[in-house]
Design a protein around this motif. Sequence first.
Motif, PDB file in Angstrom:
ATOM      1  N   ASP A 137      -4.918  62.425  35.559  1.00 40.81           N
ATOM      2  CA  ASP A 137      -3.970  60.957  35.731  1.00 40.81           C
ATOM      3  C   ASP A 137      -3.967  61.334  36.912  1.00 40.81           C
ATOM      4  N   ARG A 138      -3.736  62.513  37.400  1.00 37.09           N
ATOM      5  CA  ARG A 138      -2.869  63.201  38.332  1.00 37.09           C
ATOM      6  C   ARG A 138      -3.820  62.921  39.864  1.00 37.09           C
ATOM      7  N   VAL A 139      -4.873  62.665  39.696  1.00 36.90           N
ATOM      8  CA  VAL A 139      -5.923  62.441  41.010  1.00 36.90           C
ATOM      9  C   VAL A 139      -5.712  61.382  41.516  1.00 36.90           C
ATOM     10  N   ARG A 140      -5.956  61.012  42.746  1.00 37.40           N
ATOM     11  CA  ARG A 140      -5.268  59.811  44.166  1.00 37.40           C
ATOM     12  C   ARG A 140      -7.013  59.374  43.667  1.00 37.40           C
ATOM     13  N   ASP A 141      -6.544  58.234  43.658  1.00 43.49           N
ATOM     14  CA  ASP A 141      -7.861  57.341  44.593  1.00 43.49           C
ATOM     15  C   ASP A 141      -8.557  58.041  45.808  1.00 43.49           C
ATOM     16  N   GLU A 142      -7.498  58.173  47.013  1.00 45.64           N
ATOM     17  CA  GLU A 142      -8.351  58.552  47.904  1.00 45.64           C
ATOM     18  C   GLU A 142      -7.242  60.353  48.622  1.00 45.64           C
ATOM     19  N   VAL A 143      -8.073  61.534  48.412  1.00 42.36           N
ATOM     20  CA  VAL A 143      -7.233  62.495  48.601  1.00 42.36           C
ATOM     21  C   VAL A 143      -6.080  62.094  50.134  1.00 42.36           C
ATOM     22  N   PRO A 144      -4.747  63.042  49.515  1.00 45.58           N
ATOM     23  CA  PRO A 144      -4.115  63.077  51.097  1.00 45.58           C
ATOM     24  C   PRO A 144      -4.791  63.814  51.777  1.00 45.58           C
ATOM     25  N   ALA A 145      -4.055  62.973  53.358  1.00 42.20           N
ATOM     26  CA  ALA A 145      -4.287  63.940  54.005  1.00 42.20           C
ATOM     27  C   ALA A 145      -3.860  65.595  54.623  1.00 42.20           C
ATOM     28  N   THR A 146      -2.924  65.622  53.990  1.00 39.90           N
ATOM     29  CA  THR A 146      -1.691  66.563  53.938  1.00 39.90           C
ATOM     30  C   THR A 146      -1.930  68.005  53.210  1.00 39.90           C
ATOM     31  N   PRO A 147      -2.140  68.521  53.488  1.00 39.88           N
ATOM     32  CA  PRO A 147      -1.945  70.133  51.563  1.00 39.88           C
ATOM     33  C   PRO A 147      -1.583  69.518  50.892  1.00 39.88           C
ATOM     34  N   HIS A 148      -1.225  69.697  49.405  1.00 40.11           N
ATOM     35  CA  HIS A 148      -0.038  69.793  48.652  1.00 40.11           C
ATOM     36  C   HIS A 148       1.180  70.335  48.519  1.00 40.11           C
ATOM     37  N   PRO A 149       2.703  70.285  48.624  1.00 42.85           N
ATOM     38  CA  PRO A 149       3.682  71.332  48.804  1.00 42.85           C
ATOM     39  C   PRO A 149       3.692  72.029  47.954  1.00 42.85           C
ATOM     40  N   ASP A 150       3.041  72.105  47.081  1.00 44.29           N
ATOM     41  CA  ASP A 150       3.525  73.405  45.913  1.00 44.29           C
ATOM     42  C   ASP A 150       3.001  74.786  46.268  1.00 44.29           C
ATOM     43  N   LEU A 151       3.459  75.473  47.187  1.00 40.10           N
ATOM     44  CA  LEU A 151       2.783  77.020  47.696  1.00 40.10           C
ATOM     45  C   LEU A 151       2.312  77.423  46.296  1.00 40.10           C
ATOM     46  N   LEU A 152       2.869  77.648  45.003  1.00 42.71           N
ATOM     47  CA  LEU A 152       1.668  78.464  44.213  1.00 42.71           C
ATOM     48  C   LEU A 152       0.874  78.360  43.699  1.00 42.71           C
ATOM     49  N   ASN A 153       0.184  77.163  44.298  1.00 37.21           N
ATOM     50  CA  ASN A 153      -1.398  76.660  44.237  1.00 37.21           C
ATOM     51  C   ASN A 153      -2.513  76.893  45.628  1.00 37.21           C
ATOM     52  N   ARG A 154      -1.055  77.304  46.089  1.00 36.10           N
ATOM     53  CA  ARG A 154      -2.321  77.840  47.684  1.00 36.10           C
ATOM     54  C   ARG A 154      -3.715  79.028  47.262  1.00 36.10           C
ATOM     55  N   GLY A 155      -4.791  78.546  47.948  1.00 37.38           N
ATOM     56  CA  GLY A 155      -5.726  79.540  47.555  1.00 37.38           C
ATOM     57  C   GLY A 155      -6.615  79.565  47.129  1.00 37.38           C
ATOM     58  N   ARG A 156      -6.129  77.481  46.349  1.00 35.84           N
ATOM     59  CA  ARG A 156      -7.679  77.245  45.148  1.00 35.84           C
ATOM     60  C   ARG A 156      -8.280  76.434  45.435  1.00 35.84           C
ATOM     61  N   ARG A 157      -9.027  75.648  44.631  1.00 38.28           N
ATOM     62  CA  ARG A 157     -10.050  74.478  44.610  1.00 38.28           C
ATOM     63  C   ARG A 157      -9.513  73.840  43.180  1.00 38.28           C
ATOM     64  N   SER A 158      -9.316  72.693  43.763  1.00 37.19           N
ATOM     65  CA  SER A 158      -8.544  71.577  42.185  1.00 37.19           C
ATOM     66  C   SER A 158      -9.764  71.048  42.051  1.00 37.19           C
ATOM     67  N   LEU A 159     -10.072  70.698  40.601  1.00 42.48           N
ATOM     68  CA  LEU A 159     -10.741  69.594  39.857  1.00 42.48           C
ATOM     69  C   LEU A 159     -10.144  68.738  38.889  1.00 42.48           C
ATOM     70  N   GLY A 160     -10.618  67.682  38.772  1.00 43.68           N
ATOM     71  CA  GLY A 160      -9.237  66.407  37.732  1.00 43.68           C
ATOM     72  C   GLY A 160     -10.191  66.636  36.581  1.00 43.68           C
ATOM     73  N   ILE A 161      -9.965  66.988  35.251  1.00 43.75           N
ATOM     74  CA  ILE A 161     -10.206  67.109  34.469  1.00 43.75           C
ATOM     75  C   ILE A 161      -9.410  65.696  33.094  1.00 43.75           C
ATOM     76  N   ASP A 162      -9.939  65.270  32.288  1.00 39.50           N
ATOM     77  CA  ASP A 162      -9.144  64.904  30.586  1.00 39.50           C
ATOM     78  C   ASP A 162      -9.312  65.195  29.993  1.00 39.50           C
ATOM     79  N   LEU A 163      -8.314  66.909  29.664  1.00 36.13           N
ATOM     80  CA  LEU A 163      -8.900  67.929  28.935  1.00 36.13           C
ATOM     81  C   LEU A 163      -8.602  66.784  27.098  1.00 36.13           C
ATOM     82  N   LYS A 164      -7.872  65.974  26.854  1.00 41.67           N
ATOM     83  CA  LYS A 164      -7.824  65.243  26.105  1.00 41.67           C
ATOM     84  C   LYS A 164      -9.963  64.768  25.819  1.00 41.67           C
ATOM     85  N   ASN A 165     -10.459  64.261  26.844  1.00 42.94           N
ATOM     86  CA  ASN A 165     -12.351  63.978  26.633  1.00 42.94           C
ATOM     87  C   ASN A 165     -12.190  64.816  25.786  1.00 42.94           C
TER      88      ASN A 165
END
Length: 378
Positions: free
Chosen positions: A39-67
Amino acid sequence: MGPLKGIRVVEIAGIGPGPFAAMMLADLGADVVRVDRADRVRDEVPATPHPDLLNRGRRSLGIDLKNPDGAEAVLKLVEGADGLIEGFRPGVAERLGIGPDACLARNPKLVYGRMTGWGQDGPYASMAGHDINYIALSGVLGAIGREGEAPVPPVNLAGDFGGGGMLLALGMLAGMLEARTSGQGQVVDASMVEGSALLITMIYGMQAMGAWGPRGTNLLDTGAWFYDVYECADGEYISLGSLEPQFFAEMVDKVGIDRDGIDQNDRSTWPEMRTRLTAAIKAKTRDEWCEILDGSDACFAPVLSLAEAPKHPHNIARGTFVEVGGAVQPGPAPRFSRTPAQIARPAPNPGQHTAEVLGDWGFAPAEVAALRESGAVR
């Protein structure tokens, strides 16, 4: 690049210490994929990186863990992973179907890292809390502050990051190294109470030797006048840590205060000498003190702001700070002579690499399509 090249880790998105541990592993070359909430995944990927530097260096996938299909997707990722990191309260991962038993059943060599404040059991295990609470219970917070004043929280360094994320990263590395020889995985229970307690082992040792007294009266906690911060003429500060006699002598000589007949270790003189040193430092600006003390053995450094630190000549020479994705940030540490660590990419936006990661980790196109259709991934 990096000494952990070839290591694969699944990170279940959290805040603070878990992401910090994952960041360290990614900096060192591990392929860490971050499972963000769908539910945190936007329909369109923002053009700029996410500002949370702690998340650097990784790739992200959106998964509904309650599904159920989402939980199953995580378990399939686990089949090809060396480690997994989660930071839920005790019991939550089990209720989602991705607890240690379920994951180790899919991959017996998996190292399952759990990051909590209080630990997986004990009287406080189910309580909410934050860094300040965890370091209060370990004795760390009570040791920090000036005499006669309240304890001072050291932002969230000792619990979240030093005692939490860094200890989890160490535990993950030790577990994955052992799994290579034994063929068996295990659970790493990283608690910020225990991790912060470990950080203050030396002070517990000094207390046992009778060399540590009440807060703010000791060598390392502003009790000693020659180990403290002092205000300069311009309102800025410098730090002095001249503990050893030879460094103490050089500091006194460079600063120009009179200590005739004064023994460095005579505590009865400490209030008077603090007054003298305070006045001496207050007479010059921080830049003037840098001109006098830089390059000396007085055990000195200017107290810099977060904005100033990346611009200091020493930090520039060492490459302590780097700019990635338009954000200035601390670079990877420590240094490696043959397999240098690096920041592989800026912090991803949630779900930015869902299809890419699933494909790389063995999901067929039809499986990805089915997961999208069910709403398990986004």
